[in-house]
Design an enzyme around this catalytic site. Structure first.
Site, mmCIF file in Angstrom:
data_model
loop_
_atom_site.group_PDB
_atom_site.id
_atom_site.type_symbol
_atom_site.label_atom_id
_atom_site.label_comp_id
_atom_site.label_asym_id
_atom_site.label_seq_id
_atom_site.Cartn_x
_atom_site.Cartn_y
_atom_site.Cartn_z
ATOM 1 N N GLU A 76 0.740 -1.224 -0.135
ATOM 2 C CA GLU A 76 0.053 -0.080 -0.030
ATOM 3 C C GLU A 76 0.890 1.212 0.010
ATOM 4 O O GLU A 76 0.500 2.342 0.501
ATOM 5 C CB GLU A 76 -0.835 0.086 1.028
ATOM 6 N N SER A 117 -6.714 -2.403 1.770
ATOM 7 C CA SER A 117 -7.071 -1.956 0.416
ATOM 8 C C SER A 117 -7.258 -3.111 -0.548
ATOM 9 O O SER A 117 -7.227 -2.997 -1.712
ATOM 10 C CB SER A 117 -5.723 -1.183 -0.147
ATOM 11 N N SER A 132 -11.104 9.204 -0.071
ATOM 12 C CA SER A 132 -11.221 8.087 0.959
ATOM 13 C C SER A 132 -12.659 8.381 1.728
ATOM 14 O O SER A 132 -12.995 9.550 2.183
ATOM 15 C CB SER A 132 -10.200 8.106 1.811
#
Length: 350
Positions: free
Chosen positions: A15, A189, A324
């Site tokens: 990530e 993720s 996000s």
């Protein structure tokens, strides 16, 4: 005097790029309004090879929105892995914007505790629990949270014993059914996650997950709405409004999260008030169960027909990019992005 913030980002996990994007958004927030007068930001970039870099290179990474080629170490320079930039001594509060292993799993939190400097987010134990899905689910089960059915395994044992694999296939067929989801235990993720619709797809999905982690979790696939709730605070945490994610892909994978424009965030989610209140309370309970601090995002499955709610997972440092869910939830709750960042630093100092 201004408070010096050590903006720590990058890292060795898969990530890495998400971390850079999150840090870039936080840096911008720290340069808005009162934050500009309160804080002095010191960016420190952790390369994929573990080397900590400050100064112009760290600033350049944030400006270019992507990882730069590694500054490689010569053999005689290996000691630099354990040598931190001199700016470390100037830092009053760390803001570790790191996702995944070595950043969200208690590793960096333990190091920062040894430095005896406050840092944003949950400490060692809570971060480790939130990162490891198997440990997390075990603790949530003990705490009485409803969850979808799941199995766990160690990949290294899988093909060394024909009976072990045969039993696994039987357990999936009998207890979970298809479709099911194969996930590495320690990653975020949706990296390494596969949806498996038949036995024929199982082996490839297991190998994919095992390329990220030897410990694997297999979850029952259900038809449900995917809901998320933010938590903010220390000893008396508060829950945000509830959001919902819709997507056209087969499931909410890495591509759907960060690249697919058809994925949509709906805040607030259209839900009955009693369901919203129940999700918010479950989110706070999950946060306190892992001894959370600062922030977390808690994800749920909701079956509308039966009004059943299942807790999916808790993220002790969720994505913090411009798109996000976590910051968006708090914006809709009444806390602007730059105010949220300021609040997190305040909680770290407390």
């Amino acid at each position: 005097m201004k408070i010096s913030i050590g903006l720590l980002f990058g890292g060795a996990s898969e990530e890495h790029i998400v971390s850079i994007n999150s840090a870039r958004a936080i840096l911008q927030a720290l340069q808005i309004g009162n934050n500009l007068c309160k804080y002095n930001v010191i960016p420190i970039y952790i390369q994929r090879n573990g080397v900590w870099i400050s100064g112009k290179i760290a600033e350049q990474v944030l400006q270019t929105k992507q990882a730069l080629p590694l500054v490689l170490l010569k053999k005689e320079e290996k000691f630099q892995l354990w040598q931190f930039p001199t700016e470390v001594n100037q830092i009053d509060v760390w803001f570790p914007v790191l996702h995944g292993p070595n950043g969200e799993d208690g590793t960096i939190q333990g190091l920062l505790k040894m430095m005896q400097t406050p840092f944003v987010g949950t400490s060692v134990l809570g971060s480790a629990i939130g990162m490891d899905k198997i440990v997390m689910k075990t603790i949530f089960s003990q705490a009485g949270f409803p969850q979808v059915k799941y199995l766990t395994l160690e990949y290294s044992k899988l093909f060394s014993n024909a009976q072990y694999y045969s039993q696994l296939c039987n357990d999936i067929r009998t207890n979970l059914g298809y479709p099911c989801f194969i996930k590495p235990a320690n990653l975020g993720s949706s990296v390494g996650v596969s949806k498996v619709s038949s036995h024929d797809e199982l082996e490839i999905a297991l190998k994919n997950a095992a390329s990220y982690d030897n410990r694997i979790i297999i979850e029952e696939g259900i038809i449900a709405r995917e809901l998320e709730c933010g938590v903010l605070g220390n000893d008396i945490p508060k829950a945000s409004v509830v959001g919902e994610i819709t997507f056209e892909s087969d499931f909410y994978d890495y591509k759907a999260k960060y690249k697919d424009t058809s994925s949509k965030i709906h805040i607030p989610a259209q839900l009955p008030n009693h369901i919203i209140e129940k999700i918010q309370q479950m989110a706070i309970n999950a946060f306190t169960t892992i001894n959370g601090r600062g922030l977390s995002r808690v994800d749920f499955f909701y079956i509308e027909g039966t009004q059943k709610i299942f807790i999916n997972e808790i993220n002790s440092f969720p994505g913090f990019t411009e798109s996000s869910m976590y910051p968006e939830l708090w914006i809709k709750t009444g806390l602007e992005f730059h105010e949220l960042v300021d609040k997190l630093i305040e909680l770290a100092l407390k």
